[in-house]
Design a protein around this motif. Structure first.
Motif, PDB file in Angstrom:
ATOM      1  N   SER A  54      13.445  55.410  30.928  1.00 26.02           N
ATOM      2  CA  SER A  54      14.775  54.791  30.837  1.00 26.02           C
ATOM      3  C   SER A  54      15.854  55.856  30.988  1.00 26.02           C
ATOM      4  N   ASP A  57      19.663  54.642  30.279  1.00 22.32           N
ATOM      5  CA  ASP A  57      20.001  53.748  29.162  1.00 22.32           C
ATOM      6  C   ASP A  57      19.685  54.449  27.851  1.00 22.32           C
ATOM      7  N   LEU A  60      18.226  52.136  25.028  1.00 22.39           N
ATOM      8  CA  LEU A  60      16.828  51.779  25.225  1.00 22.39           C
ATOM      9  C   LEU A  60      15.924  52.971  24.905  1.00 22.39           C
TER      10      LEU A  60
END
Length: 249
Positions: A54, A57, A60
């Protein structure tokens, strides 16, 4: 007759993370070394994996890392708890040692030193293995400077809460202890500004991985000092709250 309105507090000593004190110290030290190394692999390895999976992000990545860290810690407490108490953290061992000075239980001074040495060397070993597992240079120096006033407050609160939770649930069974401590850690990674390192040994290990979970060497002394302060605060609060109730006159 006891006053029915007063809570009954069992006067028996309460250990933060009770271990099998009759087992040889060498065996307990191996458990602390292996358990802390495994914890470092879980925390650092999941952070590196989150970076790769990820990259764009941050939220996340934090979710992935916190979930793996909480679940991994629960498993490690259940695995190594019967041998050493699964402290896996010098702050927890410090609280256990200090409690022993009051009631002549807990870790001896010699055992405390051995535990801390095993935990620190285990965390360093785990960091090196986590780096190598992801085909990175085994020996790295993290570059994430983390020392701010807010981060240090977060570390004090994170360590205080960790010790307090461990103290409160220590005698309710190892399963409850593992679940409660792991749940606290998983949530504290989110609600503290520092990301809840709350572990001097693991902080040393994370210094050696220039990844999502890393911490620059220059930030380590302040973080460790905040963690020790928080551990002392959490231990003091629980001793105050759980001391035997005074007998009514």
């Amino acid at each position: 007759m006891p006053n029915p309105e007063l809570p009954v507090i069992d006067p028996a000593p309460v250990r933060v993370a009770p271990g099998a004190g009759l087992l040889p110290l060498g065996r307990r030290a191996v458990a602390e070394f292996a358990g802390t190394a495994a914890l470092a692999i879980v925390v650092i390895g999941s952070g590196i994996a989150a970076e790769q999976l990820s990259p764009g992000d941050l939220g996340l990545r934090l979710l992935e890392n916190s979930t793996a860290s909480a679940l991994g810690l629960a498993v490690l407490i259940l695995t190594f708890g019967p041998i050493s108490g699964a402290h896996l953290n010098p702050v927890v061992s410090l609280a256990d040692w200090l409690g022993g000075r009051r009631d002549r239980g807990g870790l001896s001074t010699r055992a405390f030193g051995v535990y801390v040495a095993a935990q620190c060397s285990g965390a360093i070993t785990g960091a090196v293995l986590a780096n190598a597992m992801f085909d990175r240079s085994p020996w790295q120096s993290a570059t994430q400077a983390r020392v701010t006033g807010g981060h240090l407050i977060g570390e004090v609160l994170a360590a205080a809460g960790l010790v307090a939770v461990g103290f409160a649930v220590a005698r309710r069974g190892r399963g409850v202890n593992a679940a409660a401590v792991a749940a606290y850690l998983g949530s504290a990674i989110w609600f503290t500004s520092s990301g809840s390192f709350a572990n001097p040994a693991l902080t040393l290990g994370r210094m050696l991985s220039d990844s999502f979970t890393g911490i620059a060497p220059s930030s380590v002394p302040a973080f460790v000092a905040a963690q020790i302060l928080g551990g002392l605060a959490g231990s003091s609060l629980m001793i105050l709250l759980y001391r035997p109730a005074a007998r009514p006159r």
